[in-house]
Design a protein around this motif. Sequence first.
Motif, PDB file in Angstrom:
ATOM      1  N   ALA A   1       0.826  -1.223   0.000  1.00  0.00           N
ATOM      2  CA  ALA A   1       0.000   0.000   0.000  1.00  0.00           C
ATOM      3  C   ALA A   1       0.851   1.260   0.000  1.00  0.00           C
ATOM      4  N   ASN A   2       2.058   1.161   0.555  1.00  0.00           N
ATOM      5  CA  ASN A   2       2.963   2.318   0.612  1.00  0.00           C
ATOM      6  C   ASN A   2       3.920   2.359  -0.577  1.00  0.00           C
ATOM      7  N   GLY A   3       3.644   1.554  -1.600  1.00  0.00           N
ATOM      8  CA  GLY A   3       4.440   1.590  -2.815  1.00  0.00           C
ATOM      9  C   GLY A   3       5.788   0.885  -2.698  1.00  0.00           C
ATOM     10  N   LYS A   4       5.903  -0.011  -1.742  1.00  0.00           N
ATOM     11  CA  LYS A   4       7.188  -0.681  -1.509  1.00  0.00           C
ATOM     12  C   LYS A   4       7.086  -2.156  -1.826  1.00  0.00           C
ATOM     13  N   ASN A   5       8.228  -2.846  -1.727  1.00  0.00           N
ATOM     14  CA  ASN A   5       8.265  -4.285  -1.871  1.00  0.00           C
ATOM     15  C   ASN A   5       8.187  -4.922  -0.491  1.00  0.00           C
ATOM     16  N   THR A   6       7.767  -6.182  -0.449  1.00  0.00           N
ATOM     17  CA  THR A   6       7.729  -6.924   0.804  1.00  0.00           C
ATOM     18  C   THR A   6       8.494  -8.227   0.639  1.00  0.00           C
ATOM     19  N   ASN A   7       9.155  -8.648   1.699  1.00  0.00           N
ATOM     20  CA  ASN A   7       9.855  -9.922   1.693  1.00  0.00           C
ATOM     21  C   ASN A   7       9.036 -11.015   2.360  1.00  0.00           C
ATOM     22  N   ASN A   8       7.800 -10.710   2.753  1.00  0.00           N
ATOM     23  CA  ASN A   8       6.967 -11.702   3.408  1.00  0.00           C
ATOM     24  C   ASN A   8       6.741 -12.887   2.480  1.00  0.00           C
ATOM     25  N   SER A   9       6.560 -14.052   3.079  1.00  0.00           N
ATOM     26  CA  SER A   9       6.606 -15.297   2.304  1.00  0.00           C
ATOM     27  C   SER A   9       5.301 -15.640   1.603  1.00  0.00           C
ATOM     28  N   TYR A  10       4.201 -14.938   1.915  1.00  0.00           N
ATOM     29  CA  TYR A  10       2.925 -15.285   1.258  1.00  0.00           C
ATOM     30  C   TYR A  10       2.022 -14.065   1.192  1.00  0.00           C
TER      31      TYR A  10
END
Length: 247
Positions: free
Chosen positions: A238-247
Motif C-alpha cells: 500500500a505504501n508503494g514498496k516491496n515486501t519480503n513476506n513469504s505469502y
Amino acid sequence: MNIKQYLDSTYLKTAEQAGITEQENILIAQEFIKEAITQNFKLIMLRPDRVALARKMIQEANSIVQIGTVIDFPEGKSSIEDKLKEASQAIESGADDLDFVCNYNAFKNGNIDLIKEEIVKGTSLGLSNGKVVKWIIEVAALTEKEIIQLCSLIKNVVVSNFEQELFPKVFIKSSTGFYKTQNNLPNGATIPVIKIMLDNAAPLPVKAAGGVRSYEEAITMIELGVKRIGTSGALAIANGKNTNNSY
C-alpha cells in the motif's frame, strides 16, 4: 486508484509455523487486525480461530473492515461434511468471506463429481448466509492445462447452479501461499498464471494470492482485472514498496 480496497491483509501462520508461542502469535494477529483497521484495508484474512477476535476488535473500532477466513486450509483434502462444518462455525464467529481450499488432489486424480459437489454445497452455504465465497485452486500444484480445466469447472458449476447477480460474490483464488514447491519455484500468483485464470474464470472474479510482493506487481494484476489481492505484506504494498513476506 485506492489500492487498499483491493488488499486482503493476511496472517495465517500457526504458532508452530512462526516458531513462537501461542500467546505471541495472538499478539501478532492483533497487530494485523489493528493495522487493517487503521489502514482501512478491504479485509483482514485470518485463521478460523481468530475470527471472533477480529470481529470484536473491528466492532469496538466502528470499522468497516471485513473479515475473511480459510476453510480446510492449506491442503483442502477434508471431507465435504468437514468443510461445511468449519465454514458454518466461521459464519457463526462473524466471518464475511470464506476462502475454501478446493480438493485439488481429488481433481488431479479425476474425481470431478466430488469437486462439483463441494463447489455447489460450499458456495450455497456461503451465499445463503450473505457471504463472499472464494475457491483456492493452488496453482503451484497444477499444470497450466489443469489450471484452465479447474477454473473452467468451478465457473461452469457456479454459472449452472446460481443466479447471475451472485457471480461477483464467488471468486476463484490462486493459492494458499503455503504450498511447498521444488527448487524455490513460485508457489502462488504470477502474472502469467493470473492471465490464464482471468481468461478461464470469467464471469467469476479472480483473487491473486501467494507471492504478490510489490506495489508494481499488484497494480499490474489489478489492471489485468484482478478484484482482490491477498498478501501478508499489505502495508508495504500500500505504501508503494516491496515486501519480503513469504505469502
